[in-house]
Scaffold this motif. Structure first.
Motif, PDB file in Angstrom:
ATOM      1  N   GLN A   1      45.888  53.208  62.383  1.00 22.00           N
ATOM      2  CA  GLN A   1      45.783  52.712  63.631  1.00 22.00           C
ATOM      3  C   GLN A   1      44.110  52.356  63.868  1.00 22.00           C
ATOM      4  O   GLN A   1      43.259  53.088  63.534  1.00 22.00           O
ATOM      5  CB  GLN A   1      45.944  53.750  64.841  1.00 22.00           C
ATOM      6  CG  GLN A   1      46.114  53.501  66.090  1.00 22.00           C
ATOM      7  CD  GLN A   1      47.506  52.763  66.246  1.00 22.00           C
ATOM      8  OE1 GLN A   1      48.190  52.401  65.180  1.00 22.00           O
ATOM      9  NE2 GLN A   1      47.787  52.223  67.544  1.00 22.00           N
ATOM     10  N   VAL A   2      43.961  51.418  64.279  1.00 23.25           N
ATOM     11  CA  VAL A   2      42.841  50.750  64.219  1.00 23.25           C
ATOM     12  C   VAL A   2      41.858  51.002  65.414  1.00 23.25           C
ATOM     13  O   VAL A   2      42.509  51.291  66.674  1.00 23.25           O
ATOM     14  CB  VAL A   2      42.662  49.089  64.377  1.00 23.25           C
ATOM     15  CG1 VAL A   2      41.129  48.511  64.539  1.00 23.25           C
ATOM     16  CG2 VAL A   2      43.184  48.672  63.205  1.00 23.25           C
TER      17      VAL A   2
ATOM     18  N   GLU B   1      50.022  42.824  66.757  1.00 24.10           N
ATOM     19  CA  GLU B   1      50.492  43.086  67.994  1.00 24.10           C
ATOM     20  C   GLU B   1      50.282  44.583  68.535  1.00 24.10           C
ATOM     21  O   GLU B   1      50.261  44.798  69.638  1.00 24.10           O
ATOM     22  CB  GLU B   1      52.060  42.941  67.679  1.00 24.10           C
ATOM     23  CG  GLU B   1      52.974  42.704  69.113  1.00 24.10           C
ATOM     24  CD  GLU B   1      54.421  42.167  68.892  1.00 24.10           C
ATOM     25  OE1 GLU B   1      54.919  42.184  67.851  1.00 24.10           O
ATOM     26  OE2 GLU B   1      54.888  41.778  69.984  1.00 24.10           O
ATOM     27  N   THR B   2      50.251  45.518  67.380  1.00 24.61           N
ATOM     28  CA  THR B   2      50.011  46.677  67.868  1.00 24.61           C
ATOM     29  C   THR B   2      48.515  47.413  67.654  1.00 24.61           C
ATOM     30  O   THR B   2      48.123  48.239  68.064  1.00 24.61           O
ATOM     31  CB  THR B   2      50.992  47.549  67.096  1.00 24.61           C
ATOM     32  OG1 THR B   2      50.609  47.355  65.499  1.00 24.61           O
ATOM     33  CG2 THR B   2      52.239  47.616  67.259  1.00 24.61           C
ATOM     34  N   ASN B   3      47.707  46.271  67.252  1.00 24.45           N
ATOM     35  CA  ASN B   3      46.483  46.588  67.298  1.00 24.45           C
ATOM     36  C   ASN B   3      45.810  46.572  68.654  1.00 24.45           C
ATOM     37  O   ASN B   3      45.915  45.831  69.351  1.00 24.45           O
ATOM     38  CB  ASN B   3      45.492  45.409  66.530  1.00 24.45           C
ATOM     39  CG  ASN B   3      44.309  45.772  66.106  1.00 24.45           C
ATOM     40  OD1 ASN B   3      43.686  46.473  66.806  1.00 24.45           O
ATOM     41  ND2 ASN B   3      43.864  45.057  65.068  1.00 24.45           N
ATOM     42  N   PRO B   4      45.053  47.877  69.029  1.00 29.81           N
ATOM     43  CA  PRO B   4      44.650  48.030  70.296  1.00 29.81           C
ATOM     44  C   PRO B   4      43.715  46.925  70.762  1.00 29.81           C
ATOM     45  O   PRO B   4      43.408  46.866  72.059  1.00 29.81           O
ATOM     46  CB  PRO B   4      43.956  49.552  70.351  1.00 29.81           C
ATOM     47  CG  PRO B   4      43.868  49.859  68.855  1.00 29.81           C
ATOM     48  CD  PRO B   4      44.934  48.900  68.164  1.00 29.81           C
TER      49      PRO B   4
END
Lengths: 362, 384
Positions: free
Chosen positions: A291-292, B335-338
């Motif tokens: 997770q970035v 798309e899921t990158n914050p």
């Protein structure tokens, strides 16, 4: 549908079996409950609102409303391991049971082999155009369709009566190898348009085109072009023994939902859907793409501790004027006494009041 | 003083001008006063075309693209006589929305439209245009959006250390008196009477190009030839190139071409790498020639993500004037990158033209993202 029907599983990689079925459920009036794709809004004139209704009632989940968009149909494309023809046949069976006309253009397998598995009532309703036995019309029997494969497509379109029609193309790969891709795309679009024109109003016309595509036979160009035309794309894959369908539905104005289902085709060509996302077969993406965290690699500290936060909150800013501060500013201050400079001369300083720059070594 | 003397008598007769010049004798430069017959013929040449305005930088005539945020990024608007190329996003959702905004802006301003498509009938495209937001509704929508945004962040109050509190709030919303760019509501359709009142020409490729001829390589495909002839006819017949001097008001022709380069036009650059790679580039070259000699502006959407030969994409970019690329996050790992959670995609301004200028009008902001809210399409600088 099990794994490989007698074909050797010698392929080192798992080919993605891509099944694209045209699905476009146009203006579905009720917004049928059920999986997202069954209520998909497709192109206006080829919607098939009643399909979802009927099918949702028939079985819990419905794979794809075989509605087509004027843009060709891409059917399940099979690979050596995950074979899509049985899925195609299952969809044909559903369409036929639903009372629609079904036209099939058979190119890859013989008519007998294709019709195997359907019972006689369905078989009598299928209209089969055979391009397998004699594609180039060498026998000159006169019953073959003129104009080659392109002519066959156009003739199929002309022979359909107005009303809901399902057209199955087995397979698009065969057609792509013999026709220029652009011509095939145009022909597929023209098919649905002509059908719509002939039948009258757009709401009455529902043409569904299902096509089978062997994904590994083609480069990214033709597959990309056909998938951009397709309204629903079903890619078959799976793990040992269990086939999964990865479904992508393009809606004209909204984000396309992606779904993945497990399914299997029973011997009598009915579909059994198990639904749900794939289990541990697919590697979970998280270990590979951590997770970035945006603030993780900075050289300064963006986070505040509790004490620091309290100190920050209690700080008064220079232009926030409270009443005391305003009064203090308005009152005449004590003058220069409030600001003083304190200076301690250094050992090297030589303060000469007459020549202040005397100590500079110039 | 001398300047004041010569300029002060702007509306006066030429006699007084000569007298003033003679008196001071500083400069022999005399400003010609307005003619006695002073009709507005000379001044109305550029300014009076509805929906256009001259650029503040170099006086180039501009039309709005339908999206005021995009107008700002392009330096005020789309210059008349140029091509705006939109590189489509993967599922053609947002690029078709921009296409519709362009056409809707034409209808609102009373421009003539020419819609060309190979996939959908132009009449159907026109039925799906977004409705314009009227001025009194616009502020309401903007405030409503702003409120929704604020309630989410009300717990993070920012203490402003500078004197911004005393400054008037910057108006990010639409200016109610703007006549140049309009805002549209993507969830509503344009009223039928506006569409019927507008003048439009449609080109639907499968109907017009019926035969599939064998063409030599390096020449235009049949669909493109027909489209160019159609555009040329319209420009000539309706006088957009000044061929028949019109008594009536001059107008702008807005040309919209959808999905150019897709296989439905008969072009196979999306299918193979070694196809007819010169057909599309020739088309763009001829099109630009037609546009430069007429009062028209063109928007083309092209599925460049499908084009197999990357050299064609760079040639196409060079042949177009303004190129904007859309990249949506659907289906990609972003798309899921914050970092990207507030946005629907990125917008890349790939090329800005240099028209009658020595320098480019490039804006300093390159990191742009777009978001399709319930009704509005906004482009913002990406905030980390």
């Amino acid at each position: 549908m099990g794994a490989g029907r007698g074909k050797p599983r010698a392929l080192p990689t798992r080919p993605q079996y891509r099944a694209s079925a045209e699905g476009g459920s146009g203006a579905d009036p009720g917004g049928e409950a059920g999986p997202a794709w069954s209520g998909v809004g497709g192109a206006g004139d080829v919607s098939r609102p009643r399909v979802s209704g009927r099918r949702t009632g028939a079985c819990g989940l419905l794979p794809l409303p075989p509605t087509t968009a004027p843009n060709g149909s891409s059917g399940p494309s099979h690979s050596v391991e995950w074979e899509g023809r049985s899925l195609l046949k299952a969809l044909i069976k559903k369409a036929a049971l639903g009372g629609e006309q079904v036209h099939i253009l058979g190119c890859e397998v013989s008519e007998e082999e294709f019709r195997a598995g359907f019972d006689s009532s369905i078989n009598s309703r299928l209209v089969y155009y055979d391009l397998f036995r004699d594609p180039l019309n060498w026998a000159q029997t006169g019953e073959a369709l003129p104009g080659g494969p392109l002519g066959a497509l156009q003739a199929m379109c002309k022979r359909t009566d107005p009303g809901p029609v399902t057209v199955a193309l087995d397979s698009l790969s065969w057609l792509l190898l013999r026709l220029p891709c652009a011509a095939l795309c145009q022909a597929l679009c023209a098919m649905s348009r002509q059908h719509a024109c002939r039948g009258g109003g757009p709401a009455a016309e529902q043409l569904c085109v299902l096509g089978l595509l062997h994904r590994e036979l083609h480069g990214p160009g033709p597959t990309g072009a056909l998938s951009s035309l397709a309204q629903t794309e079903v890619t078959l894959g799976g793990t040992a023994g269990q086939a999964s369908a990865h479904i992508l539905c393009r809606r004209p104005r909204q984000r396309p939902p992606l779904e993945t289902l497990w399914f299997s085709v029973l011997p009598d060509l009915s579909l059994d859907l198990q639904g749900g996302p794939p289990l541990e077969s697919q590697p979970h993406p998280d270990p590979h793409t951590p997770q970035v965290e945006p603030a993780s690699h900075l050289t300064f500290n963006l986070h505040l501790s509790k004490r620091e936060r309290e100190a920050k909150d209690s700080l008064t800013l220079p232009f926030q004027f409270s009443s005391e501060k305003q009064q203090a500013l308005l009152r005449p201050g004590p003058g220069p006494a409030t600001s003083r400079i304190f200076y301690e001369p250094d050992a090297f300083d030589d303060l000469d009041p007459e020549d202040p720059d005397g100590d500079l070594d110039v | 003083m001398a300047a004041a003397a010569t300029c002060g008598t702007g509306a006066g007769s030429t006699g007084s001008m000569v007298a003033a010049g003679g008196k001071n004798n500083v400069t022999s430069f005399q400003r010609r006063g307005p003619r006695a017959s002073g009709s507005d013929s000379s001044y109305s040449r550029l300014v009076s075309i509805a929906g256009t305005r001259p650029s503040v930088r170099n006086g180039q005539l501009l039309v709005s693209t339908g999206l005021p945020a995009l107008d700002q990024l392009l330096g005020g608007g789309l210059a008349v006589g140029t091509v705006l190329l939109i590189e489509e996003d993967k599922y053609n959702i947002y690029s078709s929305l921009l296409f519709k905004y362009f056409l809707a802006e034409g209808i609102i301003n009373g421009h003539t439209l020419l819609v060309a498509s190979a996939k959908e009938d132009p009449a159907d495209i026109l039925q799906e245009l977004p409705a314009p937001l009227l001025d009194d509704n616009v502020k309401k929508d903007f405030d409503e959006d702003a409120c929704n945004h604020k309630t989410a962040e009300s717990n993070i109050k920012m203490k402003i250390a500078w004197r911004y509190q005393l400054l008037p709030k910057m108006e990010a919303g639409p200016v109610s008196s703007s006549r140049f760019g309009h805002y549209y509501d993507a969830s509503k359709k344009m009223p039928q009477e506006l569409i019927e009142a507008s003048k439009w020409h449609g080109f639907f490729s499968p109907e017009k190009s019926s035969s599939t001829l064998n063409i030599e390589p390096c020449s235009l495909t049949h669909g493109y030839i027909k489209l160019l002839q159609f555009i040329q006819n319209i420009i000539y017949e309706e006088g957009f190139d000044g061929s028949n001097p019109q008594k009536k008001q001059k107008n702008i022709l807005r040309i919209g071409i959808q999905n150019l380069g897709s296989p439905l036009w008969g072009d196979d650059i999306c299918c193979t790498e070694n196809g007819n790679s010169h057909s599309l580039t020739k088309f763009l070259y001829v099109l630009r020639g037609l546009l430069r000699t007429s009062l028209s502006a063109c928007m083309i959407t092209m599925p460049t993500h499908l084009i197999q030969n990357k050299a064609i994409i760079s040639r196409v970019t060079n042949l177009s004037d303004t190129v904007v690329g859309l990249e949506s996050f659907i289906g990609s790992e972003r798309e899921t990158n914050p970092l990207y959670k507030d946005y629907h995609g990125l917008i890349h301004i790939r090329q800005i033209p240099r028209l009658n200028n020595l320098i480019y009008d490039v804006s300093d902001v390159k990191d742009l993202a777009f978001k399709l809210k319930k009704k509005l399409f906004t482009i913002e600088k990406r905030v980390e």
